[in-house]
Design a protein around this motif. Sequence first.
Motif, PDB file in Angstrom:
ATOM      1  N   PHE A 304       0.813  -1.218   0.000  1.00  9.75           N
ATOM      2  CA  PHE A 304       0.000   0.000   0.000  1.00  9.75           C
ATOM      3  C   PHE A 304       0.850   1.274   0.000  1.00  9.75           C
ATOM      4  CE2 PHE A 304       0.907  -0.231   4.504  1.00  9.75           C
ATOM      5  CZ  PHE A 304       0.857   1.076   4.960  1.00  9.75           C
ATOM      6  N   THR A 305       2.144   1.142   0.294  1.00  7.16           N
ATOM      7  CA  THR A 305       3.010   2.329   0.276  1.00  7.16           C
ATOM      8  C   THR A 305       3.531   2.651  -1.117  1.00  7.16           C
ATOM      9  OG1 THR A 305       4.991   1.017   0.758  1.00  7.16           O
ATOM     10  CG2 THR A 305       3.746   1.851   2.638  1.00  7.16           C
ATOM     11  N   ARG A 309      -0.126   3.627  -6.330  1.00  4.84           N
ATOM     12  CA  ARG A 309      -1.497   3.529  -5.814  1.00  4.84           C
ATOM     13  C   ARG A 309      -2.321   4.762  -6.182  1.00  4.84           C
ATOM     14  NH1 ARG A 309      -2.698   3.686   0.671  1.00  4.84           N
ATOM     15  NH2 ARG A 309      -4.970   3.889   0.558  1.00  4.84           N
ATOM     16  N   PHE A 310      -1.667   5.906  -6.271  1.00  2.00           N
ATOM     17  CA  PHE A 310      -2.363   7.160  -6.557  1.00  2.00           C
ATOM     18  C   PHE A 310      -2.214   7.595  -8.014  1.00  2.00           C
ATOM     19  CE2 PHE A 310      -1.258   7.017  -2.071  1.00  2.00           C
ATOM     20  CZ  PHE A 310      -2.485   7.292  -1.467  1.00  2.00           C
ATOM     21  N   ASP A 311      -1.659   6.733  -8.833  1.00  2.00           N
ATOM     22  CA  ASP A 311      -1.497   7.025 -10.252  1.00  2.00           C
ATOM     23  C   ASP A 311      -2.865   6.922 -10.931  1.00  2.00           C
ATOM     24  OD1 ASP A 311      -0.891   7.187 -12.919  1.00  2.00           O
ATOM     25  OD2 ASP A 311       0.665   5.642 -12.904  1.00  2.00           O
ATOM     26  N   MET A 361      -5.019  -3.793  -1.293  1.00  2.00           N
ATOM     27  CA  MET A 361      -4.728  -3.376  -2.657  1.00  2.00           C
ATOM     28  C   MET A 361      -5.561  -4.123  -3.698  1.00  2.00           C
ATOM     29  SD  MET A 361      -2.544  -0.880  -2.498  1.00  2.00           S
ATOM     30  CE  MET A 361      -3.717  -0.404  -1.212  1.00  2.00           C
ATOM     31  N   ASP A 362      -6.289  -5.159  -3.264  1.00  3.13           N
ATOM     32  CA  ASP A 362      -7.204  -5.858  -4.164  1.00  3.13           C
ATOM     33  C   ASP A 362      -8.558  -5.149  -4.218  1.00  3.13           C
ATOM     34  OD1 ASP A 362      -7.793  -8.246  -5.844  1.00  3.13           O
ATOM     35  OD2 ASP A 362      -9.254  -8.671  -4.269  1.00  3.13           O
ATOM     36  N   ALA A 363      -8.805  -4.249  -3.252  1.00  2.13           N
ATOM     37  CA  ALA A 363     -10.054  -3.479  -3.199  1.00  2.13           C
ATOM     38  C   ALA A 363      -9.846  -2.111  -3.854  1.00  2.13           C
ATOM     39  CB  ALA A 363     -10.519  -3.350  -1.757  1.00  2.13           C
ATOM     40  N   TRP A 364     -10.845  -1.238  -3.726  1.00  2.00           N
ATOM     41  CA  TRP A 364     -10.746   0.087  -4.345  1.00  2.00           C
ATOM     42  C   TRP A 364      -9.634   0.932  -3.732  1.00  2.00           C
ATOM     43  CZ3 TRP A 364     -13.559   2.001  -8.503  1.00  2.00           C
ATOM     44  CH2 TRP A 364     -14.610   1.205  -8.967  1.00  2.00           C
ATOM     45  N   ASP A 365      -9.171   0.567  -2.535  1.00  2.60           N
ATOM     46  CA  ASP A 365      -8.027   1.269  -1.952  1.00  2.60           C
ATOM     47  C   ASP A 365      -6.790   1.156  -2.837  1.00  2.60           C
ATOM     48  OD1 ASP A 365      -8.857   2.581   0.351  1.00  2.60           O
ATOM     49  OD2 ASP A 365      -8.728   0.781   1.589  1.00  2.60           O
ATOM     50  N   GLY A 366      -6.736   0.148  -3.680  1.00  2.00           N
ATOM     51  CA  GLY A 366      -5.606  -0.013  -4.584  1.00  2.00           C
ATOM     52  C   GLY A 366      -5.792   0.672  -5.920  1.00  2.00           C
ATOM     53  N   TYR A 367      -6.932   1.340  -6.096  1.00  2.00           N
ATOM     54  CA  TYR A 367      -7.248   1.984  -7.385  1.00  2.00           C
ATOM     55  C   TYR A 367      -7.868   3.353  -7.111  1.00  2.00           C
ATOM     56  CZ  TYR A 367      -6.378  -2.729  -9.007  1.00  2.00           C
ATOM     57  OH  TYR A 367      -5.790  -3.949  -9.258  1.00  2.00           O
TER      58      TYR A 367
END
Length: 516
Positions: A304-305, A309-311, A361-367
Amino acid sequence: MRFLLTLVLSLALLASAQAQNIFHPDIIKLARATESLFPFGVASGDPEPNSVVLWSKVFPAVLTDTVKVQWVIATDTTLKNVVGGGELVAESTSAFTVQVNQQGLQPSTTYFYCFFTDTDSSAIGRTKTASVNNENLSFAVASCANYQMGYFNAYGHIAKRNDIDAVIFLGDYIYEYGTRTTALRPHIPNTEILSLEDYRSRYAQNRLDSNLLEAHRLHPFITIWDDHEFANNSYSDGAQNHQSDEDDWEKRKAIGRKAFFEWIPIRRQPNTTKLYRSLRYGNMAELFMIDGRVEGRNTPLADFTDSLRFDTARTMLGATQRKWLLDGMAKSDAHWRVLVNDVMFAPMDLGKIAGDRRYNMDAWDGYEGDRGRILDIVEQDTVRNLVVITGDIHTSWGIDIVRNPMDRKKYNRKTGKGVVGSEFVTPSISSPNLDEMRGKLAAKLAVPYLKGLRSNRHLHFLNTMDHGYTLLKLTEEEAKCTWVFMRTVKKPSLKTKPFRSLAFPHNGGGLERRNP
């Protein structure tokens, strides 16, 4: 005479071989034991005001034959007041699926239907069309049905309901795994599924379950897939549970799609394998069913770091599906906009004990890019009416949807300031909960721990130990979610535990407690 016997034997062996190319031998035995041409029952799906998809699957004596099948639909249980019907041909190329988009129906009306041949008929199914007015709505919402890990008691409870418009299924209808040592019911086949025969057989095993048979017979389903219809943690170019020695991923993905469309009553678009679509229930609700897995999802990040992730170029939906969703949500004038979704949408901190998996990172937190674009749409709207329904994680959650739960200037849990919607996460039908994976103590401690994190101020409810489904009721005033918990999945039982309810007031604040 010897030649004739040899020819007959050869044809019989050929038929048997071709039959086994459709289903595993154990499935063939179970289906034959029902002594019915329609052992997998009937089903309906994707209701619209004037139409609904009707489904069945024939199991002929010789699986190499094509079979003529007729259907009839009526407004009464004896099928005398007939309003439609016809004939079609079931073929081996679709494992003898029969599926028809029945037109010419009336809105918000209950219908009864049946499939039949010259020698046998299916059970009589019941379905219901969508409404066109501002009628109250009620949906059973379910996900994650792992056959080997428990009994489908929640399906049985859903089947007995007479107060729902449809069942919304959020994915993981089957699981690709082989039979585990902890299995309560062995999978067919008992190895990981890879071939088309394997995938068909796994669906067939689920559909021979009496509780699922009845749920499909009595209610229309609105269904999306998640990852296990393909392989665990799947994405466009691969999956966590797909290795290089398991043949080509594109081939496996195509097999997963084909099997899904053979078994699930769904309104398909011509000449496409797209899953995403929308359904309208009058002025009350518009449902947006998405494909968060294989349509366009980029490879999940490992940590998650990772700054990627924020791209905003990274995507869960893919550009085409994302444009469809954003345009549809922006234009929708429905009282409620419902995102029919597979993985958790809201940001969620799993704490330091999760290490590099603190954010999933498999959830929307990864996108973050795709999620941010959806939040841009709903934040610009003056009406707060977004409801996200989610499966995947085998636990139950009630969450305020806000962009940043830590921003006290923009979000106030007590007043609901900054809340743009709500997320209701449904428990699993039978897939292992946290207590079954990590033990009861860990599951109990996880609730106060996660709710106590300052970054999770938007988390109102969490249950880590119970199986079941949710009941989503949409009215002019609120979207109310009731978690229906089954007492056990270890044996057949329709007994339930105490329920829990939360409601999101239309254009109001955050989640509020309600009586179940």
